[in-house]
Design a protein around this motif. Structure first.
Motif, PDB file in Angstrom:
ATOM      1  N   PRO A 154      27.846  42.333  50.604  1.00  0.00           N
ATOM      2  CA  PRO A 154      28.396  41.012  50.206  1.00  0.00           C
ATOM      3  C   PRO A 154      27.271  39.976  49.849  1.00  0.00           C
ATOM      4  CG  PRO A 154      28.504  41.309  52.786  1.00  0.00           C
ATOM      5  CD  PRO A 154      28.061  42.779  52.180  1.00  0.00           C
ATOM      6  N   THR A 155      27.711  39.268  48.748  1.00  0.00           N
ATOM      7  CA  THR A 155      27.085  37.873  48.516  1.00  0.00           C
ATOM      8  C   THR A 155      27.548  36.749  49.258  1.00  0.00           C
ATOM      9  OG1 THR A 155      28.536  37.537  46.627  1.00  0.00           O
ATOM     10  CG2 THR A 155      26.173  38.493  46.485  1.00  0.00           C
ATOM     11  N   GLN A 156      28.874  36.941  49.914  1.00  0.00           N
ATOM     12  CA  GLN A 156      29.642  35.969  50.858  1.00  0.00           C
ATOM     13  C   GLN A 156      30.703  36.494  51.557  1.00  0.00           C
ATOM     14  OE1 GLN A 156      30.411  32.022  49.406  1.00  0.00           O
ATOM     15  NE2 GLN A 156      31.494  31.561  51.076  1.00  0.00           N
ATOM     16  N   VAL A 157      30.626  36.185  53.096  1.00  0.00           N
ATOM     17  CA  VAL A 157      31.480  36.869  53.808  1.00  0.00           C
ATOM     18  C   VAL A 157      32.794  35.571  54.018  1.00  0.00           C
ATOM     19  CG1 VAL A 157      32.288  37.658  56.269  1.00  0.00           C
ATOM     20  CG2 VAL A 157      29.980  38.381  54.957  1.00  0.00           C
ATOM     21  N   LEU A 158      33.960  36.124  53.875  1.00  0.00           N
ATOM     22  CA  LEU A 158      35.098  35.137  53.900  1.00  0.00           C
ATOM     23  C   LEU A 158      35.887  35.436  55.137  1.00  0.00           C
ATOM     24  CD1 LEU A 158      36.591  35.199  50.302  1.00  0.00           C
ATOM     25  CD2 LEU A 158      34.901  33.620  51.140  1.00  0.00           C
ATOM     26  N   VAL A 159      36.340  34.327  55.943  1.00  0.00           N
ATOM     27  CA  VAL A 159      36.975  34.555  57.088  1.00  0.00           C
ATOM     28  C   VAL A 159      38.307  34.767  56.854  1.00  0.00           C
ATOM     29  CG1 VAL A 159      37.898  33.169  59.180  1.00  0.00           C
ATOM     30  CG2 VAL A 159      35.483  32.586  58.097  1.00  0.00           C
ATOM     31  N   VAL A 167      41.830  26.986  44.976  1.00  0.00           N
ATOM     32  CA  VAL A 167      40.520  27.379  45.283  1.00  0.00           C
ATOM     33  C   VAL A 167      39.656  27.887  44.019  1.00  0.00           C
ATOM     34  CG1 VAL A 167      41.192  29.803  45.917  1.00  0.00           C
ATOM     35  CG2 VAL A 167      38.838  29.016  47.018  1.00  0.00           C
ATOM     36  N   THR A 168      38.336  27.759  43.912  1.00  0.00           N
ATOM     37  CA  THR A 168      37.568  28.387  42.919  1.00  0.00           C
ATOM     38  C   THR A 168      36.237  29.188  43.498  1.00  0.00           C
ATOM     39  OG1 THR A 168      38.172  26.302  41.471  1.00  0.00           O
ATOM     40  CG2 THR A 168      36.313  27.779  40.813  1.00  0.00           C
ATOM     41  N   TYR A 169      36.078  30.380  42.774  1.00  0.00           N
ATOM     42  CA  TYR A 169      35.192  31.324  43.330  1.00  0.00           C
ATOM     43  C   TYR A 169      34.317  31.684  42.159  1.00  0.00           C
ATOM     44  CZ  TYR A 169      38.195  32.779  46.967  1.00  0.00           C
ATOM     45  OH  TYR A 169      39.167  32.787  48.075  1.00  0.00           O
ATOM     46  N   SER A 170      32.935  31.428  42.545  1.00  0.00           N
ATOM     47  CA  SER A 170      32.043  31.937  41.632  1.00  0.00           C
ATOM     48  C   SER A 170      31.507  33.177  41.646  1.00  0.00           C
ATOM     49  CB  SER A 170      30.605  31.174  41.959  1.00  0.00           C
ATOM     50  OG  SER A 170      30.065  31.450  43.149  1.00  0.00           O
ATOM     51  N   PRO A 171      30.831  33.835  40.628  1.00  0.00           N
ATOM     52  CA  PRO A 171      30.642  35.467  40.411  1.00  0.00           C
ATOM     53  C   PRO A 171      30.159  35.828  41.872  1.00  0.00           C
ATOM     54  CG  PRO A 171      30.239  34.460  38.548  1.00  0.00           C
ATOM     55  CD  PRO A 171      30.308  33.308  39.564  1.00  0.00           C
ATOM     56  N   GLY A 172      30.492  37.130  42.411  1.00  0.00           N
ATOM     57  CA  GLY A 172      29.639  37.585  43.449  1.00  0.00           C
ATOM     58  C   GLY A 172      30.606  38.648  44.067  1.00  0.00           C
ATOM     59  N   VAL A 173      30.200  39.407  45.271  1.00  0.00           N
ATOM     60  CA  VAL A 173      30.895  40.159  46.146  1.00  0.00           C
ATOM     61  C   VAL A 173      31.407  39.583  47.396  1.00  0.00           C
ATOM     62  CG1 VAL A 173      30.844  42.523  47.290  1.00  0.00           C
ATOM     63  CG2 VAL A 173      29.737  42.201  45.142  1.00  0.00           C
ATOM     64  N   TYR A 174      32.489  39.711  47.560  1.00  0.00           N
ATOM     65  CA  TYR A 174      33.405  38.693  48.585  1.00  0.00           C
ATOM     66  C   TYR A 174      33.767  39.498  49.657  1.00  0.00           C
ATOM     67  CZ  TYR A 174      32.926  34.585  45.967  1.00  0.00           C
ATOM     68  OH  TYR A 174      32.419  33.600  45.248  1.00  0.00           O
ATOM     69  N   GLN A 175      33.531  39.478  50.980  1.00  0.00           N
ATOM     70  CA  GLN A 175      33.821  40.616  51.812  1.00  0.00           C
ATOM     71  C   GLN A 175      34.797  39.771  52.755  1.00  0.00           C
ATOM     72  OE1 GLN A 175      31.086  43.257  53.810  1.00  0.00           O
ATOM     73  NE2 GLN A 175      31.744  42.217  55.688  1.00  0.00           N
ATOM     74  N   THR A 176      35.977  40.355  53.199  1.00  0.00           N
ATOM     75  CA  THR A 176      37.015  39.984  54.498  1.00  0.00           C
ATOM     76  C   THR A 176      37.065  40.978  55.205  1.00  0.00           C
ATOM     77  OG1 THR A 176      38.099  38.384  52.715  1.00  0.00           O
ATOM     78  CG2 THR A 176      39.086  38.693  54.849  1.00  0.00           C
ATOM     79  N   PHE A 199      33.315  39.825  39.575  1.00  0.00           N
ATOM     80  CA  PHE A 199      34.013  39.142  40.696  1.00  0.00           C
ATOM     81  C   PHE A 199      34.738  40.361  41.685  1.00  0.00           C
ATOM     82  CE2 PHE A 199      34.228  35.942  37.783  1.00  0.00           C
ATOM     83  CZ  PHE A 199      33.825  34.768  38.296  1.00  0.00           C
ATOM     84  N   VAL A 200      34.093  40.646  43.010  1.00  0.00           N
ATOM     85  CA  VAL A 200      34.707  41.862  43.419  1.00  0.00           C
ATOM     86  C   VAL A 200      34.988  41.522  44.863  1.00  0.00           C
ATOM     87  CG1 VAL A 200      34.229  44.080  44.686  1.00  0.00           C
ATOM     88  CG2 VAL A 200      32.922  43.525  42.623  1.00  0.00           C
ATOM     89  N   PHE A 201      36.417  41.471  45.200  1.00  0.00           N
ATOM     90  CA  PHE A 201      36.838  40.944  46.504  1.00  0.00           C
ATOM     91  C   PHE A 201      37.176  42.293  47.450  1.00  0.00           C
ATOM     92  CE2 PHE A 201      37.699  37.769  43.542  1.00  0.00           C
ATOM     93  CZ  PHE A 201      37.689  36.508  44.209  1.00  0.00           C
ATOM     94  N   ASN A 202      36.195  42.627  48.438  1.00  0.00           N
ATOM     95  CA  ASN A 202      36.589  43.629  49.312  1.00  0.00           C
ATOM     96  C   ASN A 202      37.382  43.328  50.559  1.00  0.00           C
ATOM     97  OD1 ASN A 202      35.240  45.860  47.889  1.00  0.00           O
ATOM     98  ND2 ASN A 202      33.106  45.033  48.432  1.00  0.00           N
ATOM     99  N   ILE A 203      38.539  43.715  50.867  1.00  0.00           N
ATOM    100  CA  ILE A 203      39.271  43.309  51.884  1.00  0.00           C
ATOM    101  C   ILE A 203      39.501  44.560  52.715  1.00  0.00           C
ATOM    102  CG2 ILE A 203      41.484  42.229  52.438  1.00  0.00           C
ATOM    103  CD1 ILE A 203      41.353  40.785  49.738  1.00  0.00           C
ATOM    104  N   SER A 204      39.545  44.405  53.997  1.00  0.00           N
ATOM    105  CA  SER A 204      39.739  45.579  54.852  1.00  0.00           C
ATOM    106  C   SER A 204      40.826  45.880  55.164  1.00  0.00           C
ATOM    107  CB  SER A 204      38.638  45.394  55.965  1.00  0.00           C
ATOM    108  OG  SER A 204      39.150  44.537  57.018  1.00  0.00           O
TER     109      SER A 204
END
Length: 294
Positions: A154-159, A167-176, A199-204
């Motif tokens: 991930p380039t950023q971990v989201l709570v 909300v606005t997101y910049s490019p990256g891999v987001y992990q929740t 933009f990749v949103f990885n949500i478990s």
């Protein structure tokens, strides 16, 4: 000129502990067996009345299409296929029975067992006794692709939790590591910054878009490639009524798309808006649209 922006949820590429730029890993491309499939479900697919699917549909069980719906592509179902009154598709292949409702139409029908044609239903050709279609390649590709996406650093971990403001997101891999919900009427902007962007949103756990949620790409220059993937590795996706979502959705469990919702490609003139369930079903609500017109 760029659009004015909200504060970005930045996908920082700096390693927090060392100050060293984190290694960027390429996002796996859509697997070969899924290319061209607008909807794939390891279980069944159902589409409500007046729904539109701009592309092919492949299901490991049955396919049910509501009245006056349109599938602008081919349909393949391991089990039975039913088209409601006035529904349309192109080539249709079912491993068991096919039922065409009154006034419905399919270009070519291939079926394994029974064929029932309603009043004024049309087809150019019908072929019975066909073998059962197989989905092993598609199912395997979907599962392995999901595994590859989930493994991206991930380039950023989201709570985990709910987002109730725009909300606005910049490019990256987001992990929740958990669930992610977007409250009704939320606007989600994906800022491509005039560049090629992923933009990749990885949500478990699971992902919910509330009613009328809108996802849109901003600052996308002509000729720049933008890719959006919503990867739900452990649960389901629920899209609320009237929501307008951009990108490809791949879920471990089911995908439920509400009435009059849309899942589309990045721009109106670009194909896209695919939905995949690796183990379960896809349900498309009445009046909903999946896929952009190409």
């Amino acid at each position: 000129m760029k659009l004015s922006k909200r504060p970005l949820v930045a996908a920082s590429l700096l390693a927090a502990s060392s100050g060293v730029r984190a290694q960027q890993h390429p996002v796996p491309p859509t697997p070969l067996h899924l290319v061209g499939q607008q909807i794939f479900a390891n279980n069944y697919v159902s589409a409500g009345t007046d729904s539109i699917i701009n592309g092919n549909v492949l299901t490991g069980s049955y396919l049910t299409v509501g009245a006056d719906s349109k599938i602008d592509g081919d349909t393949v179902a391991v089990a039975a296929t039913t088209l409601g009154a006035g529904a349309e598709t192109l080539d249709l292949w079912s491993g068991t029975a096919v039922t065409l409702g009154a006034g419905s139409g399919a270009k070519v029908v291939r079926h394994g067992t029974a064929f029932t044609r309603g009043a004024a239903a049309t087809t150019a050709a019908v072929s019975g006794g066909e073998p059962t279609p197989q989905i092993h390649g598609e199912q395997g590709d979907a599962a392995s692709w999901q595994t590859g996406l989930t493994a991206l650093p991930p380039t950023q971990v989201l709570v985990p939790g709910s987002i109730a403001a725009d909300v606005t997101y910049s490019p990256g891999v987001y992990q929740t590591a958990g669930l992610r919900t977007f409250a009704a009427d939320t606007i989600i902007e994906l800022d491509a910054d005039d560049k090629d962007a992923e933009f990749v949103f990885n949500i478990s756990s699971y992902l919910t878009f509330g009613a009328r949620v809108e996802v849109k790409v901003i600052n996308q220059l002509p000729g720049k490639n933008v890719r959006v993937i919503w990867n739900i590795a452990g649960g389901y996706v629920a899209v609320g009524a009237g929501a307008n979502i951009v990108g490809t959705v791949i879920a471990k469990s089911y995908v439920s798309i509400g009435a009059n919702a849309t899942i589309r490609g990045i721009a109106d003139l670009i194909c896209g808006g695919a939905v995949y369930s690796t183990t379960s079903y896809v349900s498309v609500g009445a009046g909903a649209t999946v896929g952009s017109t190409c």
